[in-house]
Design a protein around this motif. Structure first.
Motif, short mmCIF file in Angstrom:
data_model
loop_
_atom_site.label_atom_id
_atom_site.label_comp_id
_atom_site.label_asym_id
_atom_site.label_seq_id
_atom_site.Cartn_x
_atom_site.Cartn_y
_atom_site.Cartn_z
N UNK A 120 0.85 -1.19 0.00
CA UNK A 120 0.00 0.00 0.00
C UNK A 120 0.89 1.23 0.00
N UNK A 121 0.55 2.18 -0.85
CA UNK A 121 1.30 3.44 -0.92
C UNK A 121 0.31 4.59 -0.77
N UNK A 122 0.60 5.49 0.14
CA UNK A 122 -0.27 6.64 0.34
C UNK A 122 -0.11 7.60 -0.83
N UNK A 123 -1.24 8.01 -1.37
CA UNK A 123 -1.24 8.97 -2.47
C UNK A 123 -1.13 10.36 -1.86
N UNK A 124 -0.18 11.11 -2.34
CA UNK A 124 0.03 12.47 -1.82
C UNK A 124 -1.22 13.32 -2.04
#
Length: 155
Positions: A120-124
């Motif tokens: 999972x990667x947080x979207x800026x």
């Protein structure tokens, strides 16, 4: 880990193999067709939804830009995975059926089996509304990103 039996659900459509093509239908409408020889990686992931929701997916990766996911609960999924095991001459055994939070796993090929499929990667947050939404506790939007081992396999 023991092989998990997939309990199909009528609201997840049906999946089957015909003429070297995997077909997924929902309400008698074809949702997607996947040419089996084009599959490079098979994986799975679970979401954070409550149990008994559509929270477990089987993922078919054709290349870095082309992936397809089918609900693990689709009627016929257990049989399709058995057929894929025979066609690919490898055991295709999902392992995340009892997960209750986000997890991902590569099922095939053997070289990266058992490793993470996604992270999972947080979207800026780029807009004022996104930052406001996050402050209200709705969290930061996230996206699924291939793990490094999957990216390397696709090169």
């Amino acid at each position: 880990m023991d092989e998990q039996t997939i309990i199909p659900r009528d609201d997840s459509g049906k999946v089957y193999i015909q003429n070297n093509t995997m077909v997924w239908e929902v309400d008698s409408k074809s949702m997607l067709e996947i040419n089996i020889p084009a599959i490079c990686i098979i994986g799975e992931y679970t979401t954070m939804h409550a149990v008994f929701r559509n929270d477990w997916f089987i993922v078919f990766v054709l290349n870095a830009e082309e992936t397809f996911q089918i609900s693990a609960y689709a009627n016929g999924m257990q049989e399709v995975l058995q057929q894929l095991s025979q066609l690919l001459k490898a055991e295709i055994k999902p392992k995340l059926g009892s997960a209750t939070n986000f997890k991902s796993n590569v099922v095939w090929p053997a070289e990266i089996s058992g490793q993470e499929l996604y992270r999972l990667q947080i979207i800026e947050s780029k807009t004022w509304f996104d930052r406001f939404r996050a402050r209200l506790g709705f969290g930061d939007p996230v996206e699924l990103v291939f793990s490094d081992s999957v990216k390397e396999s696709l090169v």
